[in-house]
Motif scaffolding. Structure first.
Motif: not given
Length: 248
Positions: A52, A126-127, A130-132
């Motif tokens: 990310g 949020v980023r 998206r990468h848990s």
């Protein structure tokens, strides 16, 4: 990268490659990577991007340096946040200053702080999702969003929006008196102080970078080489090779 969690995530993601070891410097945003010959720079960059974060390969670690545009934008964000946040904090913490409909003024002032000032934290959170993964930005975003949404609910549906509502300040928790409390001061104070901390960090980083650049400027341009027979000659520093003897 914004915190130690980001550092650990990048190091961990790089270590997933075979025989790769990385040390990440949060202050400079540079990773020093030891890797086998068959693992190229594009593989390392791709691995960091999968965590990310944008990445590029550099030949040597540069001194930390802030671009003028970036610094101006961050200072502008901090200044606007301070102008909007300080009245909200003051009105929320000093009951004697709470006039009729003061809570709605605080709501109007807090909304731009929550949406615009805290946008970098929301985007980073949020980023990370998206990468848990989670970081300090996730905590800031959650705290700001939860405080603001609860305050909005209290104002519109919990009775806190009624004229003449007063909110006493106390260091100790207490039961509600029938009117839901609002926490707009928390929604604005968190991004304000985090942005202030980052501004101080950038200032310290800029001073460190200037000192490092001044130190690098003291490096000599020439070196005195000593031959096997004891004779010495001066040559450009770039000509210094492994195995040669030089005089300091």
């Amino acid at each position: 990268m914004t915190c130690a969690a980001c550092v650990r995530r990048v190091e961990k993601r790089l270590a997933e490659l075979a025989d790769v070891h990385a040390t990440v410097n949060l202050a400079t945003g540079i990773a020093r990577v030891t890797h086998p010959r068959e693992t190229g720079a594009e593989d390392l960059v791709r691995q960091v991007e999968s965590a990310g974060y944008p990445a590029t390969a550099v030949g040597e670690e540069p001194a930390p340096k802030e671009t003028p545009t970036e610094g101006l934008a961050e200072r502008h964000r901090l200044a606007v946040t301070a102008v909007l946040s300080l009245p909200v904090i003051a009105l929320s913490m000093v009951p004697a200053w709470q006039f009729t409909h003061w809570q709605w003024l605080c709501f109007v002032l807090a909304a731009p702080v929550v949406v615009w000032s805290a946008h970098p934290f929301h985007a980073a959170a949020v980023r990370g999702l998206r990468h848990s993964s989670a970081s300090m930005d996730t905590l800031v975003s959650l705290g700001v969003t939860a405080s603001f949404l609860w305050s909005a609910y209290a104002l519109f549906f919990g009775g806190a929006g009624e004229p003449g509502m007063r909110m006493p300040f106390s260091f100790l928790p207490s039961a509600s008196d029938g009117v839901a409390h609002i926490y707009l001061e928390a929604a604005v104070a968190v991004p304000l102080f985090v942005l202030l901390g980052r501004a101080l960090e950038r200032r310290a980083k800029a001073g460190t970078g200037a000192a490092l650049r001044a130190l690098a400027g003291l490096a000599p341009a020439e070196v005195t080489l000593r031959a096997a027979d004891g004779t010495e000659r001066t040559a450009p520093l770039a000509e210094l090779a492994v195995g040669q003897v030089f005089v300091v």
